[in-house]
Enzyme design. Sequence first.
Site, short mmCIF file in Angstrom:
data_model
loop_
_atom_site.label_atom_id
_atom_site.label_comp_id
_atom_site.label_asym_id
_atom_site.label_seq_id
_atom_site.Cartn_x
_atom_site.Cartn_y
_atom_site.Cartn_z
N HIS A 181 0.85 -1.21 0.00
CA HIS A 181 0.00 0.00 0.00
C HIS A 181 0.88 1.26 0.00
O HIS A 181 0.85 2.05 0.96
CB HIS A 181 -0.85 -0.09 1.28
CG HIS A 181 -1.96 0.91 1.40
ND1 HIS A 181 -1.78 2.27 1.38
CD2 HIS A 181 -3.29 0.74 1.55
CE1 HIS A 181 -2.93 2.89 1.53
NE2 HIS A 181 -3.87 1.98 1.64
N GLU A 207 -0.86 1.42 -5.40
CA GLU A 207 -0.62 0.17 -4.67
C GLU A 207 -0.75 -1.02 -5.62
O GLU A 207 -1.60 -0.98 -6.53
CB GLU A 207 -1.66 0.04 -3.55
CG GLU A 207 -1.79 1.29 -2.69
CD GLU A 207 -3.11 1.37 -1.95
OE1 GLU A 207 -3.69 0.31 -1.63
OE2 GLU A 207 -3.58 2.50 -1.71
O1 TA6 Z 1 -5.98 1.61 -0.37
C1 TA6 Z 1 -7.00 2.55 -0.15
C2 TA6 Z 1 -7.73 2.21 1.15
O2 TA6 Z 1 -8.30 0.92 1.08
C3 TA6 Z 1 -8.78 3.28 1.41
O3 TA6 Z 1 -10.10 2.75 1.33
C4 TA6 Z 1 -8.45 3.77 2.81
O4 TA6 Z 1 -9.16 3.04 3.77
C5 TA6 Z 1 -6.94 3.50 2.87
O5 TA6 Z 1 -6.82 2.22 2.25
C6 TA6 Z 1 -6.30 3.61 4.21
O6 TA6 Z 1 -6.79 2.61 5.09
P1 TA6 Z 1 -6.25 2.63 6.62
O7 TA6 Z 1 -6.87 1.42 7.26
O8 TA6 Z 1 -4.75 2.56 6.55
O9 TA6 Z 1 -6.69 3.94 7.18
#
Ligand code: TA6
Length: 302
Positions: A167, A272
């Site tokens: 991510h 990602e």
């Molecule tokens: O990758 C994008 C995502 O899935 C968004 O929906 C948002 O939730 C982000 O990840 C961050 O998630 P987190 O649990 O790290 O706040």
Amino acid sequence: MAETLNKKHGVEGYIHFESGESGLPKAVLTNPSAGAKLEVYPYGAHISSWTTKYGEHIFMSKKALFGNGKAIRGGIPVIFPQFGSGKIQNHGFARNTDWEVVGTRVSKTEPITVSIDLQLKDSKFTLDIWPHPFETTLTIHLSTKVDIEWRVKNTGDNTFDFQAALHTYFTVSDIKNASAVGLKGVTYIDKVKGGERKEEERPAVVISEEVDRVYLDVNQNPILLVDKERENSLKLHRTGFRDVVVWNPWTEKARGMADLGEEAFPKFMCVEVGEIGTPVTLPAGQEWLGKHSIEPSLQSSL
Ligand code: TA6
């Protein structure tokens, strides 16, 4: 802890461990011949910095929390065994669990490469959350680029499904200068619009509002991250990761995130790589391998 790690895994002039944020141990990989440096916390196997002659490429929130079961905001969170919301905590447990350093080495044949292996195995903690024995190893190779090799092995007797993603928060001069190139024609799940599926019509995906999209079965490889105000772009190569996520929370969502803040959202773009749309089905004794390479480039188009 850092001292013990240095004794066991330090490599003079290339790899040392030090106390990082909140006293968590941090590995610092230095590759003088490549002019590159990378930092990774065994907590979450979390890369928190990667610099080359072009500067820092990884965004870290100034308000990030470290340890105590919290996910670190920024860097490269390792998402496993679930992406997003579902039966267990959002984005799974791998990113907020201590991984073990199981190896370090330097390959002196050109291109000189500095490597570290981090490993997470099932435990009572993980089995209580997700009842599957597993062993996962993340290897990071630092040369003039970063190569991440991620293995997940099913060490149990039954098949299990999992999702996985890296991510990555890429630092950008300003979100309005950044674009992800190579997604035209790809179907994506638009999480901002209730999971609606659409087709990407633009050669370059630019962000001017909250964007949260899972691009499915992306054929283009590499994807390019372009920043109009930076000398370099980044080539994002992948094998074993069919999907690509593009995310920026924009003002309102960022304001509501205590470990981010609205002043931070213009400074990063998440692009990602993942196995998200179709989870990986892994039979007992089998191993999955995903590879992601991030390479600075002067190319601004594919
Ligand atoms: O990758 C994008 C995502 O899935 C968004 O929906 C948002 O939730 C982000 O990840 C961050 O998630 P987190 O649990 O790290 O706040």
